[in-house]
Design a protein around this motif. Structure first.
Motif, PDB file in Angstrom:
ATOM      1  N   UNK A  88      62.519  82.174  34.529  1.00 31.01           N
ATOM      2  CA  UNK A  88      61.806  80.930  34.817  1.00 31.01           C
ATOM      3  C   UNK A  88      61.522  80.170  33.518  1.00 31.01           C
ATOM      4  N   UNK A  89      61.171  80.882  32.484  1.00 34.22           N
ATOM      5  CA  UNK A  89      60.920  80.228  31.197  1.00 34.22           C
ATOM      6  C   UNK A  89      62.192  79.562  30.695  1.00 34.22           C
ATOM      7  N   UNK A  90      63.332  80.259  30.780  1.00 35.92           N
ATOM      8  CA  UNK A  90      64.601  79.699  30.325  1.00 35.92           C
ATOM      9  C   UNK A  90      64.960  78.442  31.108  1.00 35.92           C
ATOM     10  N   UNK A  94      65.280  74.639  29.532  1.00 35.61           N
ATOM     11  CA  UNK A  94      66.457  73.773  29.670  1.00 35.61           C
ATOM     12  C   UNK A  94      66.068  72.418  30.246  1.00 35.61           C
ATOM     13  N   UNK A  95      65.174  72.419  31.218  1.00 36.30           N
ATOM     14  CA  UNK A  95      64.713  71.165  31.802  1.00 36.30           C
ATOM     15  C   UNK A  95      64.000  70.312  30.755  1.00 36.30           C
ATOM     16  N   UNK A  96      63.224  70.956  29.908  1.00 40.56           N
ATOM     17  CA  UNK A  96      62.524  70.219  28.853  1.00 40.56           C
ATOM     18  C   UNK A  96      63.515  69.594  27.880  1.00 40.56           C
ATOM     19  N   UNK A  97      64.570  70.325  27.513  1.00 37.04           N
ATOM     20  CA  UNK A  97      65.571  69.788  26.591  1.00 37.04           C
ATOM     21  C   UNK A  97      66.272  68.566  27.201  1.00 37.04           C
ATOM     22  N   UNK A 114      55.712  64.570  28.951  1.00 30.84           N
ATOM     23  CA  UNK A 114      54.515  65.392  28.699  1.00 30.84           C
ATOM     24  C   UNK A 114      54.327  66.425  29.809  1.00 30.84           C
ATOM     25  N   UNK A 115      54.598  66.047  31.041  1.00 28.06           N
ATOM     26  CA  UNK A 115      54.492  67.013  32.140  1.00 28.06           C
ATOM     27  C   UNK A 115      55.502  68.146  31.972  1.00 28.06           C
ATOM     28  N   UNK A 116      56.676  67.780  31.518  1.00 29.12           N
ATOM     29  CA  UNK A 116      57.710  68.796  31.281  1.00 29.12           C
ATOM     30  C   UNK A 116      57.302  69.747  30.153  1.00 29.12           C
ATOM     31  N   UNK A 117      56.690  69.212  29.126  1.00 28.39           N
ATOM     32  CA  UNK A 117      56.222  70.041  28.019  1.00 28.39           C
ATOM     33  C   UNK A 117      55.112  71.000  28.482  1.00 28.39           C
ATOM     34  N   UNK A 118      54.226  70.505  29.340  1.00 26.87           N
ATOM     35  CA  UNK A 118      53.155  71.357  29.877  1.00 26.87           C
ATOM     36  C   UNK A 118      53.745  72.477  30.735  1.00 26.87           C
ATOM     37  N   UNK A 123      55.015  78.246  31.433  1.00 32.05           N
ATOM     38  CA  UNK A 123      56.016  79.297  31.650  1.00 32.05           C
ATOM     39  C   UNK A 123      56.101  80.236  30.447  1.00 32.05           C
ATOM     40  N   UNK A 124      56.022  79.682  29.246  1.00 31.63           N
ATOM     41  CA  UNK A 124      56.093  80.504  28.043  1.00 31.63           C
ATOM     42  C   UNK A 124      54.869  81.402  27.916  1.00 31.63           C
TER      43      UNK A 124
END
Length: 262
Positions: A88-90, A94-97, A114-118, A123-124
């Motif tokens: 899930x983190x991976x 990828x979505x964030x990139x 910003x939502x993607x970064x959160x 997940x991390x």
């Protein structure tokens, strides 16, 4: 004539101030210097007990094992959860990139980035927490085996197969292990003798008729002086310099302390 007169006058004075050495014998008892009480930091059921009272063990020898099935099952469960969180983190990474690339091309809003970064931080964090949990599970599994911290002799064993160990209360003492290469001699002395036994003073100890080199390690006030007939009493611990001599704790010993009187 004058020389003979001086000799006749000085000789009594020299004899008066001559320092004579004497030895004071103080009764004592031989003891192990280091005795460690061993227990476990984890709960479980004793599966094997591999050491008996009176047995000599080496450093690292296994003394006791708990049933390992609960520990292995916990590790397997945490490992499975860790793999899921890692996937899930991976995916979130990828979505964030991708969202960062879209933002640079000005086709994604700041709020969406910003939502993607959160989402990635969440997940991390879950993945990192599960990794720590898995390391703790591994630690608990390793600690389900009790090993000798040093070479010595088992002088007390209270563990039995089938015994339940509970660490949420006071952990029980399972073994007492003594270092057979290091001995001390303990003596109780009165206040008029403690001055002869300052920390670091070298002296001899007589055990079974043989003298051994030793050094004063510590002294402790047991009771203060109450009167002339009840002087202060101290416990003195003297370390033997010899190692691995096959001494037996409890043997009577004698501190041979040199004193000086004028």
């Amino acid at each position: 004539m004058i020389k003979r007169l001086l000799v006749s006058v000085l000789t009594p004075l020299l004899l008066l101030y001559t320092v004579t050495s004497m030895a004071v014998d103080l009764p004592a008892v031989l003891q192990y210097e280091r005795v460690v009480e061993l227990s476990l930091p984890v709960s479980g059921v004793v599966s094997k007990v591999l050491a008996e009272e009176g047995q000599t063990v080496n450093q690292g020898d296994t003394l006791l094992e708990l049933e390992d099935i609960p520990f292995k099952m916990t590790m397997d469960k945490t490992a499975a959860e860790l793999r899921l969180l890692e996937a899930e983190r991976l995916s979130v990474e990828k979505e964030l990139m991708r969202n960062k690339e879209l933002f640079e091309r000005m086709v994604l809003s700041t709020v969406s980035l910003e939502n993607s970064e959160v989402d990635f931080i969440r997940a991390d964090s879950l993945w990192q927490a599960k990794k720590a949990e898995y390391e703790l599970d591994k630690y608990n599994y390793q600690k389900s085996r009790l090993a000798a911290p040093f070479a010595g002799k088992v002088i007390v064993r209270t563990a039995e197969p089938g015994q339940t160990i509970r660490t949420d209360m006071q952990p029980p003492v399972l073994f007492r292990l003594a270092d057979v290469t290091s001995f001390i001699v303990e003596a109780e002395v009165t206040g008029d003798k403690i001055g002869l036994l300052a920390h670091g003073v070298n002296l001899d100890v007589r055990i079974e008729g043989k003298l051994y080199k030793a050094v004063v390690k510590s002294s402790l006030l047991l009771s203060p002086a109450k009167s002339m007939s009840q002087p202060a009493r101290y416990r003195v611990r003297v370390k033997l310099m010899e190692t691995d001599t096959g001494f037996r704790p409890g043997l009577p010993a004698t501190l041979v302390v040199s004193s000086q009187s004028e």
